[in-house]
Design an enzyme around this catalytic site. Structure first.
Site, PDB file in Angstrom:
ATOM      1  N   GLU A   1       0.822  -1.198   0.000  1.00 53.06           N
ATOM      2  CA  GLU A   1       0.000   0.000   0.000  1.00 53.06           C
ATOM      3  C   GLU A   1       0.859   1.252   0.000  1.00 53.06           C
ATOM      4  O   GLU A   1       1.834   1.343   0.749  1.00 53.06           O
ATOM      5  CB  GLU A   1      -0.905   0.054   1.247  1.00 53.06           C
TER       6      GLU A   1
ATOM      7  N   ASP B   1      10.068   6.144  14.963  1.00 53.70           N
ATOM      8  CA  ASP B   1       9.920   7.577  14.688  1.00 53.70           C
ATOM      9  C   ASP B   1      10.358   8.336  15.932  1.00 53.70           C
ATOM     10  O   ASP B   1       9.819   8.134  17.014  1.00 53.70           O
ATOM     11  CB  ASP B   1       8.442   7.852  14.364  1.00 53.70           C
TER      12      ASP B   1
ATOM     13  N   ASP C   1      10.858  12.172  17.304  1.00 51.67           N
ATOM     14  CA  ASP C   1      10.456  13.530  16.965  1.00 51.67           C
ATOM     15  C   ASP C   1      11.076  14.516  17.951  1.00 51.67           C
ATOM     16  O   ASP C   1      10.951  14.361  19.156  1.00 51.67           O
ATOM     17  CB  ASP C   1       8.929  13.584  17.045  1.00 51.67           C
TER      18      ASP C   1
END
Lengths: 465, 510
Positions: free
Chosen positions: B136, B204, B206
């Site tokens: 996807e 991830d 941040d």
């Protein structure tokens, strides 16, 4: 229920475990009355909840679930499980006991196979129960069970042990002073022991976890859980395709009745008369919201923003309280637009609110979070969700309770419960302090708190008028 | 599983970007320059050689290479604009046209295709030609229109779609059991036949999650002083992913704004279940706590787990004491050192230190940095023989972990269906991207302008193009990540195929 293999005949009664792996359905005939009775006994617990019909009140698995959400420590849980088992499952004749064990398990598979949530809950509780019972077995019988599960892990050689001995020791010491020195270790791909990896309770090297004999329970439990998980999916398939229709006059009504009410009302459908309007919301927040939702609400008013976890926890709660979708959109918009602007709200945030109400995407109507889910959440930087009794520091909790008007002796009692990790009991005591009324049932769900609060206030209003 | 000699082990740096961490930072009203930061211990006390990167210049105008200071001031995009971009500062027509050009000439379609095929694009009989088509992608188009479940049968289809739609952002999702375009056909049966089957293990980090411990910037801003928090996080995680978990094919990418993404691409990683991903994320989790919890790091037990101990000794301690203390002035003011004192569970010690420092005039302190002095005092008090209390034993480590240990977004890693921004994506408003190894960082700003200038020259001299930042990034991506990965995929595929063939041969022999 499908037959996988014939049941293993215990060769030696002394060594054979009393613990069944539930591999195959018993080829036994069970009377219909016993069907329901055994299942109920297995589900029995010690918590009285007047909201449920009496015949379904006591649950072993419910008891475990309750104990876990109250934050009971491992040795407390062991004691609890042993009491529950003794009270509801014990039988004089060990083979009768074994029968009841197996039958009730399979009955509950039928009951709990039917939705994702039910399956998840059942898996967790059964695995917990299995783990507890595995620990009671002798080392030989444990090794027998390991081979049953086809865990072909060999113990590491003495030479290899010498090379990693220090690190193994370090890990053992890091998990607590009470760990005994182990010399028997298994080298296992880390995928097999996720709980041990997650808790940093094993030494990791190039993708292998070094598992001590006393941690083997975890290995076996993971396999048990995965087998049961697959079996539940198959059972569900069979149920929906053939059994449910076939048994429509016999088992089906019992099975369907058995599963409602055991997990408590889930507040997924707000009651007709409980719609609330926006203008009341501030007043309701200060009078009837439990602390977790009150805090989120206050922070939202203060900062005109909440991060995702907070939006979910508060948003779903408000939905069950009776806030309609249009009002919810207006409410969140009125706050968020002060921080990010109306346009950005429409673009980025309104979708997920509509999603929560089942108007978007796969259109699931999401259920509000129960206490055990909120307690086990993991708020991080910038988050305000979670259970204040668990996630706040004592100082902040004190201040927050003060804002609710709780002080003095009540406050001390509450903090006492928090220190012994009885978070839901602490919340119940808060309810009692705020409303100056007792709460017999114990708080399991924020919406339960809200409804109980509204009810109490209404009773008071009626009494004074 | 032995380490692949071609795989990227961070001590052996490829030549392209030099070693140690480099950060290109846009200072106000100036061009990008490269800086070095303090070298880190490699575990055995060695210090890596520092190497300089060429200075990059900003090209504020399209099509010219000269810059005047007046032009430069006009065209700076303020970091703050990342949150609230003001269209007026960007010339109209900039976004669409340059994106078109970027996707037409520069975006490495073929490399992305090769990467995500994991060897299934070859001619080997074991290749699964449906594999790439089951992946996807999602596109964010102009006007923030978001479309999911995009899939492509091959590189050409993917390139055509990207060039036609010109997405501002491309996200990569999992590989599903069937082509996402056909998902509705399978959803009806209710047996979850449409489900993710493979997905890279992703992380991830941040920068804005560190706002409570950095005083130089907040939100989307990043500077020389706080960026090292990212590089040490990468070091800690990269080492653990390789040494503890045995992964080899790890890609670190600047996320385009204020943090980094990690893609672990080993077959073993791609096949992990949600539960196993959660377990790895929890293994890495140390910092716990929402806004209302004061003590966010609790290191119980008489010793640390080897992973934490190694991270502490090899990376965190040195960074905290050698760099962060001073660059963030952690003890310079009462608000700042109060935050540290709050972590100490013993009231009397905390107030003792508070009194001591409150009463101290700057002038009465020796030439040494006040931060260093006070830190030493704090350590001395906590670690002195008198302190036998449980809670204090690990307090020094807890403080250091609180300020430096990686803070992961747990939700990103736990679910296979989480979509993550693709490497080499360029947002026309911010125009920032980079590929980096765990040590080296290169930020390219105004990429489109510089590279497009260069790419015009490409046919004339391949060298020139390759020396551009994009060229380097792609070359780096290919040599250090893609080649070893595809080699390993091929080997895995062949050995699996051979063993299957052998099995069926044996069966026939009966």
């Amino acid at each position: 229920m499908e037959i996988v293999r014939s049941q293993r005949k215990p060769a030696d009664a002394a060594v054979a475990p009393a613990l069944s792996l539930y591999r195959s359905a018993p080829a036994l005939e069970v009377r219909l009355e016993d069907f329901e009775l055994f299942a109920i006994d297995r589900l029995r617990g010690t918590i009285k909840t007047p909201a449920f019909p009496i015949s379904r009140v006591f649950l072993v698995l419910q008891g475990i679930s309750d104990g876990l959400s109250r934050g009971k420590k491992p040795d407390e849980m062991e004691k609890l499980v042993s009491e529950l088992w003794r009270a509801h499952m014990r039988h004089q004749d060990p083979s009768e006991e074994m029968n009841k064990d197996i039958i009730s398990h399979f009955v509950l598979r039928l009951v709990y196979c039917r939705t994702e949530d039910l399956r998840k809950w059942f898996l967790s509780m059964e695995t917990f129960l299995f783990r507890y019972r595995f620990r009671l077995e002798s080392p030989e019988s444990q090794r027998l069970l390991m081979s049953e599960f086809q865990l072909p892990y060999k113990a590491i050689s003495h030479a290899e042990f010498e090379t990693v001995k220090d690190k193994l020791n370090q890990v053992a010491r890091s998990t607590g002073p009470s760990s005994n020195a182990e010399t028997l270790f298994f080298k296992v791909p880390f995928e097999e022991v996720p709980e041990l990896v997650a808790g940093r309770r094993v030494f990791m090297l190039k993708g292998f976890a070094y598992v001590a004999m006393n941690q083997v329970v975890s290995l076996v439990a993971t396999q048990f859980r995965s087998n049961l998980s697959k079996a539940l999916v198959l059972t569900n398939r069979k149920w929906t395709s053939t059994i449910r229709d076939k048994e429509k006059n016999r088992l089906t009504p019992i099975v369907e009745a058995l599963s409602t009410g055991y997990l408590g009302p889930d507040y997924s459908q707000p009651k007709e008369f409980s719609e609330i309007s926006l203008k009341d919301i501030d007043q309701l927040a200060s009078s009837s919201f439990p602390l977790c939702m009150r805090h989120l609400f206050d922070k939202l008013r203060e900062n005109h923003h909440l991060k995702h976890g907070g939006r979910m926890q508060l948003g779903l709660f408000l939905k069950a309280v009776g806030l309609k979708l249009e009002d919810a959109l207006a409410f969140w918009k009125s706050e968020f637009s002060q921080k990010v602007g109306a346009e950005r709200f429409d673009k980025e945030y309104s979708y997920s609110i509509r999603h929560n109400y089942g108007k978007e995407g796969k259109r699931t109507d999401y259920t509000p979070y129960a206490c055990h889910k909120i307690i086990s959440s993991t708020p991080s930087v910038g988050d305000h969700h979670g259970c204040p009794y668990r996630h706040f520091s004592e100082e902040n909790l004190r201040a927050a309770l003060g804002k609710m008007g709780v002080g003095g002796r009540s406050l001390d009692d509450i903090l006492d419960k928090v220190r012994s990790r009885h978070y839901q009991v602490a919340c119940t005591l808060t309810f009692e302090a705020v409303h100056a009324a007792s709460c017999d049932s114990g708080i399991n769900h924020p919406n339960q708190y809200f409804e109980a609060s509204q009810k109490t206030l209404q009773t008071t209003r009626q009494a004074t008028s | 599983m032995d380490t692949n000699e071609n795989c990227l082990q961070y001590p052996n740096q490829p030549e392209i970007f030099g070693c140690c961490d480099r950060i290109l930072v846009r200072r106000e009203h100036s061009s990008l320059v490269s800086h070095s930061s303090v070298p880190f211990k490699k575990g055995k006390g060695e210090h890596r050689n520092l190497r300089l990167l060429p200075t990059l210049r900003l090209y504020p105008r399209i099509m010219t290479k000269e810059e005047t200071s007046a032009e430069r001031d006009d065209m700076q995009i303020d970091e703050r604009d990342l949150e609230h971009p003001q269209v007026s500062t960007i010339p109209r027509g900039f976004s669409a046209d340059y994106l078109k050009l970027y996707y037409g000439k520069l975006f490495p379609h073929a490399d992305i295709y090769r990467w995500l095929s994991y060897g299934n694009d070859g001619k080997h009989p074991a290749c699964d030609h449906s594999y790439f088509g089951r992946r996807e992608f999602s596109f964010t188009l102009e006007n923030d229109i978001y479309i999911r479940f995009q899939s492509f049968n091959n590189a050409v289809d993917m390139e055509n779609s990207i060039r036609e739609k010109c997405p501002y952002k491309i996200d990569i999702g999992p590989v599903y059991s069937v082509d996402p375009a056909k998902r509705h056909a399978y959803a009806q049966s209710g047996n979850n036949v449409f489900a993710p089957v493979e997905r890279e293990l992703i992380f991830d980090i941040d920068m804005s999650d560190y706002d409570d411990v950095r005083y130089c910037c907040s939100g989307a801003d990043v500077c020389l002083n706080c960026w090292p928090l990212m590089t040490i996080s990468m070091k800690v995680l990269d080492t653990a992913l390789r040494d503890d978990f045995g992964f080899n094919h790890i890609l670190w990418v600047y996320s385009g704004r204020r943090g980094v993404h990690c893609w672990v691409c080993d077959g073993r990683a791609r096949r992990l279940s949600n539960e196993q991903r959660a377990a790895i994320a929890d293994y890495f989790r140390v910092y716990k706590g929402g806004e209302n919890n004061v003590k966010k790091v609790n290191l119980t037990g008489p010793v640390l787990h080897p992973f934490l101990a190694r991270s502490y000794t090899d990376v965190l301690k040195g960074f905290f004491e050698g760099k962060l203390l001073a660059s963030q002035n952690l003890f310079a003011s009462i608000e700042r050192f109060q935050k540290i004192l709050e972590i100490i569970p013993d009231e009397s010690i905390a107030s003792e230190l508070l009194d001591k420092w409150q009463g101290n005039r700057r002038s009465s302190i020796s030439k040494e940095d006040v931060n260093v002095v006070r830190w030493e005092q704090l350590k001395h008090v906590l670690q002195s023989g008198k302190q036998k209390a449980q809670g204090l034993r690990r307090c020094v480590e807890e403080i250091i972990f609180t300020y430096t240990y990686p803070r992961l977004d747990m939700e990103v890693s736990k679910h296979m269906n989480h979509l993550l921004k693709a490497p080499f994506c360029v947002h026309p408003k911010t125009a920032l991207f980079l590929i980096l190894d765990p040590i080296t960082v290169a930020i390219i700003q105004y990429l489109l302008l510089e590279e497009l200038n260069m790419s015009g020259m490409r046919s004339e001299s391949e060298d020139e193009w390759e020396r551009t930042s994009l060229g380097k990034s792609i070359k780096f991506f290919r040599s250090s990540f893609l080649s070893p990965l595809l080699k390993s995929c091929k080997e895995e595929m062949e050995s699996l195929y051979n063993s299957k063939v052998k099995q069926s041969k044996n069966a026939l022999n009966w």
